[in-house]
Design an enzyme around this catalytic site. Sequence first.
Site, PDB file in Angstrom:
ATOM      1  N   TYR A 265      95.388  15.691  17.155  1.00 44.01           N
ATOM      2  CA  TYR A 265      96.183  15.171  18.103  1.00 44.01           C
ATOM      3  C   TYR A 265      95.521  14.743  19.310  1.00 44.01           C
ATOM      4  O   TYR A 265      94.077  15.073  19.366  1.00 44.01           O
ATOM      5  CB  TYR A 265      97.384  16.095  18.607  1.00 44.01           C
ATOM      6  CG  TYR A 265      96.956  17.519  19.161  1.00 44.01           C
ATOM      7  CD1 TYR A 265      96.184  17.753  20.112  1.00 44.01           C
ATOM      8  CD2 TYR A 265      96.972  18.602  18.205  1.00 44.01           C
ATOM      9  CE1 TYR A 265      95.666  19.009  20.782  1.00 44.01           C
ATOM     10  CE2 TYR A 265      96.470  19.769  18.534  1.00 44.01           C
ATOM     11  CZ  TYR A 265      95.728  20.097  19.797  1.00 44.01           C
ATOM     12  OH  TYR A 265      95.427  21.326  20.254  1.00 44.01           O
TER      13      TYR A 265
ATOM     14  N   GLU B  69      90.864  37.433  24.876  1.00 46.73           N
ATOM     15  CA  GLU B  69      91.923  36.939  25.883  1.00 46.73           C
ATOM     16  C   GLU B  69      93.157  38.072  25.865  1.00 46.73           C
ATOM     17  O   GLU B  69      93.582  38.423  26.957  1.00 46.73           O
ATOM     18  CB  GLU B  69      92.793  35.628  25.294  1.00 46.73           C
ATOM     19  CG  GLU B  69      91.599  34.634  25.541  1.00 46.73           C
ATOM     20  CD  GLU B  69      92.543  33.250  25.143  1.00 46.73           C
ATOM     21  OE1 GLU B  69      93.577  33.231  25.249  1.00 46.73           O
ATOM     22  OE2 GLU B  69      91.734  32.064  25.442  1.00 46.73           O
TER      23      GLU B  69
ATOM     24  N   HIS C 258      88.360  27.106  21.218  1.00 47.46           N
ATOM     25  CA  HIS C 258      87.362  26.408  20.416  1.00 47.46           C
ATOM     26  C   HIS C 258      86.448  27.280  19.666  1.00 47.46           C
ATOM     27  O   HIS C 258      85.824  28.190  20.491  1.00 47.46           O
ATOM     28  CB  HIS C 258      86.677  25.429  21.276  1.00 47.46           C
ATOM     29  CG  HIS C 258      87.595  24.543  22.197  1.00 47.46           C
ATOM     30  ND1 HIS C 258      87.805  25.059  23.369  1.00 47.46           N
ATOM     31  CD2 HIS C 258      88.279  23.562  22.043  1.00 47.46           C
ATOM     32  CE1 HIS C 258      88.506  24.097  24.036  1.00 47.46           C
ATOM     33  NE2 HIS C 258      89.032  23.072  23.229  1.00 47.46           N
TER      34      HIS C 258
ATOM     35  N   TRP D  58     100.189  20.581  24.199  1.00 50.64           N
ATOM     36  CA  TRP D  58      99.824  20.511  22.822  1.00 50.64           C
ATOM     37  C   TRP D  58     100.811  21.362  22.072  1.00 50.64           C
ATOM     38  O   TRP D  58     100.921  21.478  20.858  1.00 50.64           O
ATOM     39  CB  TRP D  58      98.334  20.933  22.622  1.00 50.64           C
ATOM     40  CG  TRP D  58      97.942  22.237  22.856  1.00 50.64           C
ATOM     41  CD1 TRP D  58      98.283  23.566  22.428  1.00 50.64           C
ATOM     42  CD2 TRP D  58      97.417  22.632  24.309  1.00 50.64           C
ATOM     43  NE1 TRP D  58      97.643  24.394  23.206  1.00 50.64           N
ATOM     44  CE2 TRP D  58      97.389  23.952  24.368  1.00 50.64           C
ATOM     45  CE3 TRP D  58      97.058  21.685  25.315  1.00 50.64           C
ATOM     46  CZ2 TRP D  58      96.644  24.542  25.611  1.00 50.64           C
ATOM     47  CZ3 TRP D  58      96.577  22.213  26.504  1.00 50.64           C
ATOM     48  CH2 TRP D  58      96.193  23.446  26.519  1.00 50.64           C
TER      49      TRP D  58
ATOM     50  N   HIS E 294      86.954  17.307  18.869  1.00 51.57           N
ATOM     51  CA  HIS E 294      86.334  18.488  18.644  1.00 51.57           C
ATOM     52  C   HIS E 294      87.236  19.294  17.824  1.00 51.57           C
ATOM     53  O   HIS E 294      88.453  19.413  17.952  1.00 51.57           O
ATOM     54  CB  HIS E 294      85.894  19.006  20.058  1.00 51.57           C
ATOM     55  CG  HIS E 294      86.883  19.115  20.883  1.00 51.57           C
ATOM     56  ND1 HIS E 294      87.593  18.212  22.001  1.00 51.57           N
ATOM     57  CD2 HIS E 294      87.557  20.525  21.309  1.00 51.57           C
ATOM     58  CE1 HIS E 294      88.548  18.828  22.548  1.00 51.57           C
ATOM     59  NE2 HIS E 294      88.630  19.956  22.178  1.00 51.57           N
TER      60      HIS E 294
ATOM     61  N   GLU F 148      91.878  16.652  19.654  1.00 51.41           N
ATOM     62  CA  GLU F 148      91.442  17.904  18.830  1.00 51.41           C
ATOM     63  C   GLU F 148      91.708  17.856  17.355  1.00 51.41           C
ATOM     64  O   GLU F 148      92.750  17.203  17.198  1.00 51.41           O
ATOM     65  CB  GLU F 148      92.164  19.304  19.439  1.00 51.41           C
ATOM     66  CG  GLU F 148      91.121  19.427  20.847  1.00 51.41           C
ATOM     67  CD  GLU F 148      91.996  20.716  21.437  1.00 51.41           C
ATOM     68  OE1 GLU F 148      91.168  21.435  22.142  1.00 51.41           O
ATOM     69  OE2 GLU F 148      93.152  21.203  20.921  1.00 51.41           O
TER      70      GLU F 148
ATOM     71  N   GLU G 186      93.171  16.642  25.583  1.00 51.09           N
ATOM     72  CA  GLU G 186      93.009  17.287  24.470  1.00 51.09           C
ATOM     73  C   GLU G 186      92.830  16.496  23.208  1.00 51.09           C
ATOM     74  O   GLU G 186      93.936  15.867  22.702  1.00 51.09           O
ATOM     75  CB  GLU G 186      94.148  18.251  24.222  1.00 51.09           C
ATOM     76  CG  GLU G 186      94.158  19.373  25.301  1.00 51.09           C
ATOM     77  CD  GLU G 186      92.872  20.363  25.029  1.00 51.09           C
ATOM     78  OE1 GLU G 186      92.087  20.145  24.112  1.00 51.09           O
ATOM     79  OE2 GLU G 186      92.851  21.542  25.554  1.00 51.09           O
TER      80      GLU G 186
ATOM     81  N   CYS H 184      94.715  29.606  22.021  1.00 54.39           N
ATOM     82  CA  CYS H 184      94.217  28.487  21.565  1.00 54.39           C
ATOM     83  C   CYS H 184      92.612  28.253  22.297  1.00 54.39           C
ATOM     84  O   CYS H 184      92.703  28.654  23.434  1.00 54.39           O
ATOM     85  CB  CYS H 184      95.143  27.413  21.789  1.00 54.39           C
ATOM     86  SG  CYS H 184      95.800  27.389  23.574  1.00 54.39           S
TER      87      CYS H 184
ATOM     88  N   HIS I 152      86.363  17.002  27.301  1.00 55.64           N
ATOM     89  CA  HIS I 152      87.666  16.784  27.712  1.00 55.64           C
ATOM     90  C   HIS I 152      87.913  15.822  28.663  1.00 55.64           C
ATOM     91  O   HIS I 152      88.931  15.641  29.049  1.00 55.64           O
ATOM     92  CB  HIS I 152      88.079  18.054  28.221  1.00 55.64           C
ATOM     93  CG  HIS I 152      88.584  19.306  27.111  1.00 55.64           C
ATOM     94  ND1 HIS I 152      87.488  19.847  26.877  1.00 55.64           N
ATOM     95  CD2 HIS I 152      89.562  19.610  26.349  1.00 55.64           C
ATOM     96  CE1 HIS I 152      88.107  20.830  25.814  1.00 55.64           C
ATOM     97  NE2 HIS I 152      89.031  20.577  25.624  1.00 55.64           N
TER      98      HIS I 152
END
Length: 197
Positions: free
Chosen positions: A119, A103, A85, A175, A48, A132, A130, A83, A41
């Site tokens: 993006y 979460e 990874h 995002w 990624h 991604e 970001e 959101c 990042h």
Amino acid sequence: MPITPATAMRSSSNGTTEAILLELVDEDGNTIGTAEKLAAHQPPGQLHRAFSVFLFDERGRLLLQQRALGKYHSPGVWSNTCCSHPYPGEAPFAAAARRTYEELGVSPSLLAEAGTVRYNHPDPRSGLVEQEFNHLFVGLVQSPPRPDTEEVEATAFVTPAELAERHEKDPFSAWFMTVLDAARPAIRELTGTAAGW
């Protein structure tokens, strides 16, 4: 900004902690390697794999989360349901279900793929980027969220009108609108035209 254990490290089976690795991809989403999460990042960012989840209740309202204030990346902003990874080698669908439970303490009663979007969004507050290749998922939730307070500051179910009003006055992730717009066709299919998405 401080890196918290919940966001930069994960526990291994022997009780130690290890750095979180992300899966690096090419422009077509093919895996080309790995990188440590924070390093991926740092500007200009390394492309990624990521995912974004949009869960709705029986009334067609979207579950938003406000990111915990202690997060080193985009703390305190509102965003979609979840959101994150996938771990290297982990299927995005499995990661989306896992992370939503970690979460928010909920398991979707339905979760469906909704395409991908690529993006590049710098975060003005942290200076992180970001970059991604994001896998999108939409689904239904039938139980109330029980958020992990290290990850989530607050939650809210919103209609499209309530989202527009909140988006005018509260900070949202860089995002958010990109992933929402990319997921809209699948969201409309899931919620029906009456929900207004």
